[in-house]
Each structure stands twice: as structure tokens, then as C-alpha cells.
Design a protein around this motif. Structure first.
Motif, PDB file in Angstrom:
ATOM      1  N   LEU A 183      -7.789  -0.796  -1.924  1.00 18.12           N
ATOM      2  CA  LEU A 183      -6.233  -0.861  -1.621  1.00 18.12           C
ATOM      3  C   LEU A 183      -5.826  -1.135  -3.418  1.00 18.12           C
ATOM      4  N   MET A 184      -6.843  -0.881  -4.083  1.00 16.28           N
ATOM      5  CA  MET A 184      -5.977  -0.967  -5.216  1.00 16.28           C
ATOM      6  C   MET A 184      -5.433   0.991  -5.762  1.00 16.28           C
ATOM      7  N   ALA A 185      -6.660   1.281  -4.829  1.00 18.89           N
ATOM      8  CA  ALA A 185      -6.526   3.200  -5.052  1.00 18.89           C
ATOM      9  C   ALA A 185      -4.747   3.252  -4.390  1.00 18.89           C
ATOM     10  N   ILE A 186      -5.261   3.097  -3.093  1.00 18.09           N
ATOM     11  CA  ILE A 186      -3.742   2.656  -2.501  1.00 18.09           C
ATOM     12  C   ILE A 186      -2.635   2.295  -3.050  1.00 18.09           C
ATOM     13  N   GLY A 187      -2.858   1.881  -3.670  1.00 14.89           N
ATOM     14  CA  GLY A 187      -1.813   0.808  -4.939  1.00 14.89           C
ATOM     15  C   GLY A 187      -1.100   1.660  -5.761  1.00 14.89           C
ATOM     16  N   ARG A 188      -2.240   2.542  -6.014  1.00 14.21           N
ATOM     17  CA  ARG A 188      -2.625   3.691  -7.645  1.00 14.21           C
ATOM     18  C   ARG A 188      -1.343   5.389  -6.936  1.00 14.21           C
ATOM     19  N   LEU A 189      -1.684   5.394  -5.662  1.00 13.35           N
ATOM     20  CA  LEU A 189      -1.017   6.475  -5.316  1.00 13.35           C
ATOM     21  C   LEU A 189       0.146   6.242  -4.928  1.00 13.35           C
ATOM     22  N   MET A 190       0.759   4.851  -4.905  1.00 12.64           N
ATOM     23  CA  MET A 190       2.540   4.609  -4.496  1.00 12.64           C
ATOM     24  C   MET A 190       3.087   4.525  -5.317  1.00 12.64           C
ATOM     25  N   ARG A 191       2.503   4.638  -6.534  1.00 10.95           N
ATOM     26  CA  ARG A 191       3.021   4.636  -8.545  1.00 10.95           C
ATOM     27  C   ARG A 191       3.294   5.972  -8.031  1.00 10.95           C
TER      28      ARG A 191
END
Length: 196
Positions: A183-191
Motif C-alpha cells: 500500500l505504501m508503494a502505491i502511495g509513493r507512486l501516486m505522489r
């Protein structure tokens, strides 16, 4: 999913609303709604969409301007349609995918823990602790919940995709920390990208 949602609430500031917890609190408080849904929940069935959607909407209204994480909702195509009609489309949907055997193991482990907690609470006369113990974590209810999930899941996800709700898929077969890492990896991609 409950643990992931609680962590998102703690670390990301989202408001966590669990459909199941809201319904269980109605049952425990012995409200008219609680009496209506008690046997449905004990057998792993779905509470009517109108009832669940109204309950979720009522609770969401207590958090104006906040990002809300709906846990265990929508559970059916009817839930999704009713929700969109009343509240508009969600910003995104998290689809937590896990093998049935892993889910059953987790539910039964939680049920065993609940049984031990119930015994301790009863010995201590702790009525409040008894109220927080789940009675639906048993093999029969778990199998019915899985059967209901498989019946409603695909049409619900397809409809959400058709109205352009982004769906984030997470493999939840691993540990809580592994799922959190995804989930955190997806969040990083969305920044936004950093300019160098």
C-alpha cells in the motif's frame, strides 16, 4: 482488512468506518435495527442494501470534509449503486485479494482468540469486554460469508470499473507488514515526481 484500515486511520488520518462494526454495535445495543439484522449476520448473509447504505451515510455525515475509509462496503452491486446514488462515486476502491484458505485460517484464529477472550471476560465479570467479542468467527458463518462474497464480488468490481472508480488491488495473503508495504508503494507512486 480491519487491521489495515486501523493502520490507515492511525498513520494517514483517514476516518475508518467498518460496516460490520456499525452493524454489530446496533445488535449489541439491541436497537430495532440490531434486532432486525441479528440473525442475518449470525448466518453470514447480507443485510439489505437500503439499511446498510443509510447507516453508512448517517455515520459519514459526522465527518464533513474528512477522507473516509469504508471497510467492508460495498458488499454487493446493489450496495455500490445505492451508495453512488446517495453519496456520489468513491475516490477509489481498495480490493484486498486473499486466498480462501488463508482467509478461513485467519477468521478461525480470530474466533479462537475471541473464545479465549470471552472465557476470561466472563470469569472477570467484564461485561464491556464481552460486548466487543465477535460471535460470527466460526466455520459455518465464515463459509457462508465467503460464499456470499464470491457471489457478489465480481459484478460489484466490474460496475465500479465501468463508472471509472480506480481500483487498487492488494495481495493480502502475506503478513500485515507485507500488505502495508504494498500500500505504501502505491502511495509513493501516486505522489508528484520530484524535480532534480
Amino acid at each position: 482488512k480491519g487491521e489495515l484500515c486501523k493502520r490507515l486511520e492511525r498513520e494517514c488520518g483517514a476516518v475508518h468506518l467498518s460496516c460490520g462494526e456499525l452493524l454489530r454495535s446496533e445488535v449489541e445495543a439491541d436497537t430495532p435495527l440490531g434486532r432486525e439484522v441479528r440473525s442475518i449476520m449470525e448466518h453470514g448473509g447480507l443485510v439489505s442494501s437500503a439499511v446498510v447504505t443509510a447507516l453508512m451515510r448517517r455515520r459519514m455525515r459526522q465527518y464533513p470534509g474528512k477522507r473516509i475509509l469504508l471497510d467492508g462496503f460495498p458488499r454487493s452491486l446493489e450496495n455500490a449503486r445505492d451508495f453512488v446514488e446517495l453519496c456520489g462515486p468513491p475516490e477509489l476502491a481498495l480490493h484486498l485479494d486473499c486466498e480462501d484458505t488463508v482467509l478461513l485460517e485467519r477468521i478461525l484464529a480470530r474466533g479462537g482468540k475471541s473464545a479465549r477472550e470471552a472465557e476470561l471476560a466472563a470469569e472477570e465479570g467484564n461485561v464491556q469486554a464481552l460486548a466487543n467479542i465477535r460471535s460470527d468467527d466460526n466455520i459455518h458463518t465464515a463459509l457462508n460469508r465467503l460464499k456470499t462474497y464470491h457471489k457478489h464480488h465480481r459484478p460489484t468490481m466490474e460496475w465500479l470499473k465501468s463508472i471509472r472508480v480506480p481500483i487498487v488491488e492488494l495481495d493480502c495473503s502475506g503478513s500485515k507488514d507485507e500488505v502495508w508495504g504494498q500500500l505504501m508503494a502505491i502511495g509513493r507512486l501516486m505522489r508528484p515526481a520530484v524535480k532534480i
